[in-house]
Design an enzyme around this catalytic site. Structure first.
Site, short mmCIF file in Angstrom:
data_model
loop_
_atom_site.label_atom_id
_atom_site.label_comp_id
_atom_site.label_asym_id
_atom_site.label_seq_id
_atom_site.Cartn_x
_atom_site.Cartn_y
_atom_site.Cartn_z
N ASP A 62 0.84 -1.19 0.00
CA ASP A 62 0.00 0.00 0.00
C ASP A 62 0.88 1.25 0.00
OD1 ASP A 62 -2.38 1.77 0.67
OD2 ASP A 62 -3.29 -0.20 0.95
N HIS A 95 -3.74 5.84 3.43
CA HIS A 95 -4.50 4.64 3.09
C HIS A 95 -3.89 3.38 3.70
CE1 HIS A 95 -6.15 1.45 0.40
NE2 HIS A 95 -7.23 2.21 0.44
N SER A 258 -11.47 -1.62 -0.10
CA SER A 258 -10.21 -1.66 0.66
C SER A 258 -10.47 -2.19 2.06
CB SER A 258 -9.61 -0.25 0.76
OG SER A 258 -9.09 0.18 -0.45
#
Length: 381
Positions: A62, A95, A258
């Site tokens: 990520d 994120h 996600s």
């Protein structure tokens, strides 16, 4: 692949380099733990009486993982494959930190978040500095790196169209007994009709869609025949870690595949902790064979094999499988194609060929007998 709805109740980092502190709880009677509605839906409390994921490493490919009290001691410094400065513990987007929190957040009091596998560890593999431009080649490279550095589960809450190397990297992971879990994608980020994104669409990957509190498929999730499972992904609180000028605290509500991907990765970590000798193919079989039926009967484009049932995945009596169940259908069709004769080839099946051979032998025998009979008659004459 995460959409933010609210981002409130933050605390600032007092000094650079100082471990951040979490904001004071809000005046609302509802705690942050209460907002983690999926903990009750999945009966995480019961699952944690069985295992909390100790000894399992989950690689998070990520944007990196920053500092946050709920992640203190939970993250292993991996590698940064992103362009520019930064390490795997640099997260200028936020994120990756949020995904790590959903998997391994330590919990504590009711105003701290609790991960699905709080005793597992996250191995941070920074494949991009932001959600856009994650790197068409960085994800395949990250998969291989994670496999070579001890990951037993790989979480990929990102994706798109990868360059060559994606299928080979996934095969490398599966061949090395690693479970790969990826999000099906959000319609907000990808054009309509684009289909399930890579690497989720690559055979063998556990492709995850999202559902809401009521178990209904999230309208923002990309569906398709490659979807394997559905898991909670709507109205999910998440950590806001240091990096990119962010204050340290929490996103009070986020939506996206996600989130559901990270939750399934946490579930896989619990299975691998409970059954440390269980091969990856059987971990996948447990996830899909114990899922709660949803949508159309069997596997469907929105829910896949169904909604994640965490406790059942940990406790059910599931028979071992000979091969990765996500590859069996592809292999079956491939075998059927290879068995079909090409133009000009013998098109008889084994049974018919055997009958033809036997029939030919009988005919030959009759001819021999007839020749002998005629020869004897001539001699007598």
């Amino acid at each position: 692949m995460r959409s933010l709805r609210l981002a409130t109740t933050f605390a600032a980092v007092v000094l650079a380099g100082v471990v951040p502190v979490v904001a004071a709880p809000s005046a609302s009677a509802e705690t942050r733990r209460d907002r983690q509605w999926y903990l009750k839906t999945l009966d995480v409390a019961a699952a944690h009486k069985i295992t909390q994921g100790s000894g399992v490493v989950v690689a998070v490919l990520d944007t990196g993982v920053g500092k946050h009290p709920d992640l203190d001691g939970q993250v292993v410094d991996g590698v940064s494959l992103a362009a520019g400065e930064g390490t795997s513990l640099t997260d200028n987007d936020g994120h990756g930190s949020s995904m790590a929190g959903l998997i391994v957040a330590k919990g504590g009091n009711a105003d701290h978040l609790l991960g699905i596998a709080p005793k597992a560890k996250v191995l941070s593999v920074r494949t991009g500095a932001g959600r856009t431009g994650m790197g068409k080649t960085n994800i395949p490279e990250g998969i291989r790196w994670a496999v070579d550095h001890g990951a037993k589960v790989i979480n990929i809450s990102a994706g798109g169209k990868l360059e060559d190397g994606g299928p080979e990297a996934v095969k490398y992971a599966l061949d090395h007994d690693v479970v790969v879990i990826a999000g099906s994608g959000n319609v907000e980020q990808f054009p309509a009709g684009s289909g399930v994104i890579q690497p989720a669409s690559i055979p063998g990957v556990v492709a995850v869609s999202a559902h809401d509190r009521d178990g209904n498929v999230w309208s923002g999730a990309i569906g398709g025949p490659e979807v394997v499972l559905s898991a909670p992904g709507v109205a999910i609180p998440a950590v806001s870690a240091a990096g990119g000028g962010r204050v340290v605290g929490y996103y009070e509500s986020t939506n996206g595949t996600s989130n559901s991907t990270a939750i399934v990765s946490g579930a896989a970590a619990l299975i691998r902790a409970k059954y440390p000798d269980l091969p990856a193919k059987d971990v996948i079989q447990r996830l899909i064979s114990t899922a709660d039926e949803a949508g159309a009967p069997g596997r469907d484009p929105q829910y896949g094999y169904g909604r994640l049932n965490l406790v059942k995945a940990l406790t059910a009596d599931v028979a071992p499988v000979a091969a990765n169940p996500l590859l069996q259908s592809a292999r079956s069709s491939g075998q059927a194609a290879s068995a079909a004769p090409e133009a000009g080839e013998d098109s008889l099946g084994p049974a018919l060929r055997l009958a033809a051979i036997a029939g030919g032998a009988v005919c030959l025998l009759l001819v021999v007998v007839l020749v002998l009979v005629l020869a004897l008659r001539r001699r007598r004459a």
